[in-house]
Design a protein around this motif. Structure first.
Motif, PDB file in Angstrom:
ATOM      1  N   THR A  46      28.803  17.295  24.192  1.00  0.00           N
ATOM      2  CA  THR A  46      27.715  16.352  23.920  1.00  0.00           C
ATOM      3  C   THR A  46      28.236  15.087  23.265  1.00  0.00           C
ATOM      4  OG1 THR A  46      26.190  18.199  23.631  1.00  0.00           O
ATOM      5  CG2 THR A  46      25.493  16.075  22.749  1.00  0.00           C
ATOM      6  N   GLY A  67      31.592  24.007  17.178  1.00  0.00           N
ATOM      7  CA  GLY A  67      30.896  24.981  18.007  1.00  0.00           C
ATOM      8  C   GLY A  67      29.646  24.367  18.610  1.00  0.00           C
ATOM      9  N   ASP A  68      28.787  25.216  19.145  1.00  0.00           N
ATOM     10  CA  ASP A  68      27.575  24.752  19.804  1.00  0.00           C
ATOM     11  C   ASP A  68      26.693  23.931  18.872  1.00  0.00           C
ATOM     12  OD1 ASP A  68      25.637  25.103  22.227  1.00  0.00           O
ATOM     13  OD2 ASP A  68      24.445  25.683  20.492  1.00  0.00           O
ATOM     14  N   LYS A  69      26.437  24.445  17.676  1.00  0.00           N
ATOM     15  CA  LYS A  69      25.564  23.746  16.726  1.00  0.00           C
ATOM     16  C   LYS A  69      26.173  22.416  16.292  1.00  0.00           C
ATOM     17  CE  LYS A  69      22.538  27.095  16.536  1.00  0.00           C
ATOM     18  NZ  LYS A  69      21.205  26.952  17.183  1.00  0.00           N
ATOM     19  N   ASP A  71      28.350  20.597  17.976  1.00  0.00           N
ATOM     20  CA  ASP A  71      28.344  19.698  19.124  1.00  0.00           C
ATOM     21  C   ASP A  71      26.997  18.980  19.256  1.00  0.00           C
ATOM     22  OD1 ASP A  71      29.392  18.767  21.832  1.00  0.00           O
ATOM     23  OD2 ASP A  71      27.633  19.911  22.470  1.00  0.00           O
ATOM     24  N   ILE A  72      25.922  19.685  18.997  1.00  0.00           N
ATOM     25  CA  ILE A  72      24.588  19.099  19.094  1.00  0.00           C
ATOM     26  C   ILE A  72      24.304  18.183  17.902  1.00  0.00           C
ATOM     27  CG2 ILE A  72      22.115  19.635  19.065  1.00  0.00           C
ATOM     28  CD1 ILE A  72      22.855  22.253  20.556  1.00  0.00           C
ATOM     29  N   PHE A 108      33.789  20.094  21.630  1.00  0.00           N
ATOM     30  CA  PHE A 108      33.462  21.499  21.857  1.00  0.00           C
ATOM     31  C   PHE A 108      33.953  21.942  23.231  1.00  0.00           C
ATOM     32  CE2 PHE A 108      29.669  24.565  22.710  1.00  0.00           C
ATOM     33  CZ  PHE A 108      30.420  25.666  22.324  1.00  0.00           C
ATOM     34  N   PHE A 110      33.926  25.038  25.868  1.00  0.00           N
ATOM     35  CA  PHE A 110      33.092  26.219  26.068  1.00  0.00           C
ATOM     36  C   PHE A 110      33.052  26.636  27.532  1.00  0.00           C
ATOM     37  CE2 PHE A 110      30.502  22.445  26.562  1.00  0.00           C
ATOM     38  CZ  PHE A 110      29.743  22.704  27.694  1.00  0.00           C
ATOM     39  N   GLN A 112      30.139  28.092  30.258  1.00  0.00           N
ATOM     40  CA  GLN A 112      28.693  28.224  30.427  1.00  0.00           C
ATOM     41  C   GLN A 112      28.370  29.603  31.005  1.00  0.00           C
ATOM     42  OE1 GLN A 112      26.700  25.233  29.758  1.00  0.00           O
ATOM     43  NE2 GLN A 112      25.064  26.769  29.573  1.00  0.00           N
ATOM     44  N   ARG A 116      23.661  29.994  27.804  1.00  0.00           N
ATOM     45  CA  ARG A 116      24.509  30.008  26.600  1.00  0.00           C
ATOM     46  C   ARG A 116      25.836  29.299  26.853  1.00  0.00           C
ATOM     47  NH1 ARG A 116      25.624  35.680  24.443  1.00  0.00           N
ATOM     48  NH2 ARG A 116      26.236  34.483  22.588  1.00  0.00           N
ATOM     49  N   ARG A 117      26.322  28.632  25.821  1.00  0.00           N
ATOM     50  CA  ARG A 117      27.641  28.011  25.863  1.00  0.00           C
ATOM     51  C   ARG A 117      28.556  28.824  24.948  1.00  0.00           C
ATOM     52  NH1 ARG A 117      27.171  21.704  24.820  1.00  0.00           N
ATOM     53  NH2 ARG A 117      26.339  22.429  22.811  1.00  0.00           N
ATOM     54  N   HIS A 119      32.076  29.726  23.166  1.00  0.00           N
ATOM     55  CA  HIS A 119      33.313  29.126  22.657  1.00  0.00           C
ATOM     56  C   HIS A 119      34.516  29.533  23.492  1.00  0.00           C
ATOM     57  CE1 HIS A 119      36.997  29.773  20.251  1.00  0.00           C
ATOM     58  NE2 HIS A 119      36.707  28.624  19.667  1.00  0.00           N
TER      59      HIS A 119
END
Length: 220
Positions: A46, A67-69, A71-72, A108, A110, A112, A116-117, A119
């Motif tokens: 992102t 991580g995902d959080k 990245d957002i 990040f 990852f 897919q 879910r993405r 790690h």
């Protein structure tokens, strides 16, 4: 007391290979990093997740990657592992607001899986390309102590010749002579299923983090 590494790397670790990112200050580096295309990870992430914290920080905490959080949100260590790190720092008597937190890799990576993405560990080439930014952060901050959280951070800062298991809980000397504490990444604790094993490992991690306070107290 700083322990010299048992085996010196034959070449400089990624974070200390010059040139590094340059700018008038950390804010300028952050701005440059927003459009980073030094490796292919930017294509799916992102945004760039740069380090954050006090520019007067005496301690830099270096993890693997956002991580995902993260990245957002665009901020390091704000997900589950970050909350656990905050808890463990608190238990160790360390104020995170007095530290600078960052990652070896700023995008990040990852896989897919449905919605879910998941790690995915960065490879050596991605780490080496992204070390351009970490080297710049280290140049600007010149901390009293760097903390390598996990194997990727340790490789970036010390090279392949220094192992996490062997050197955990030790304070080594990085290539630029900065003391470097070796410990795990808090995400390791989240992967432990047995409650008692996890509690024991978390206590050990807190003991590692207490070395930050002890080292800085001795260094005054």
């Amino acid at each position: 007391m700083v322990k010299a590494s048992a085996t010196r790397p034959t070449r400089l670790p990624p974070a200390f290979i010059e040139p590094h990112a340059e700018g008038k200050d950390l804010s300028a580096l952050h701005g440059q990093a927003e459009t980073c295309e030094r490796c292919d990870l930017f294509k799916n992430a992102t945004q760039t997740v740069f380090g954050e914290g006090s520019t007067d920080a005496r301690v830099i905490l270096v993890g693997e990657q956002p991580g995902d959080k993260e990245d957002i949100a665009g901020r390091p260590f704000v997900g589950q592992a970050g909350r656990l790190l905050d808890e463990c720092l608190h238990d160790a008597g360390i104020d995170r607001s007095l530290c600078y937190v960052t990652n070896a890799v700023k995008h990040f990576k990852f896989e897919q899986r449905g919605k879910r993405r998941i790690h995915s560990k960065p490879n050596a080439g991605e780490i080496q390309r992204c070390a351009w930014w970490l080297g710049g952060e280290l140049d600007f901050l010149r901390p009293s102590l760097v903390v390598a959280l996990g194997a990727t951070a340790l490789y970036t800062l010390m090279g392949r010749s220094v192992g996490l298991t062997k050197e955990r809980s030790h304070i080594l000397q990085a290539a630029n002579a900065t003391p470097l504490l070796v410990t795990i990444h808090p995400s390791y604790l989240l992967r432990i299923r047995d409650h008692d094993d996890r509690a024991n490992e978390q206590r050990r991690f807190v003991d590692d983090l207490r070395l930050i306070h002890d080292y800085l107290s001795d260094d005054k």
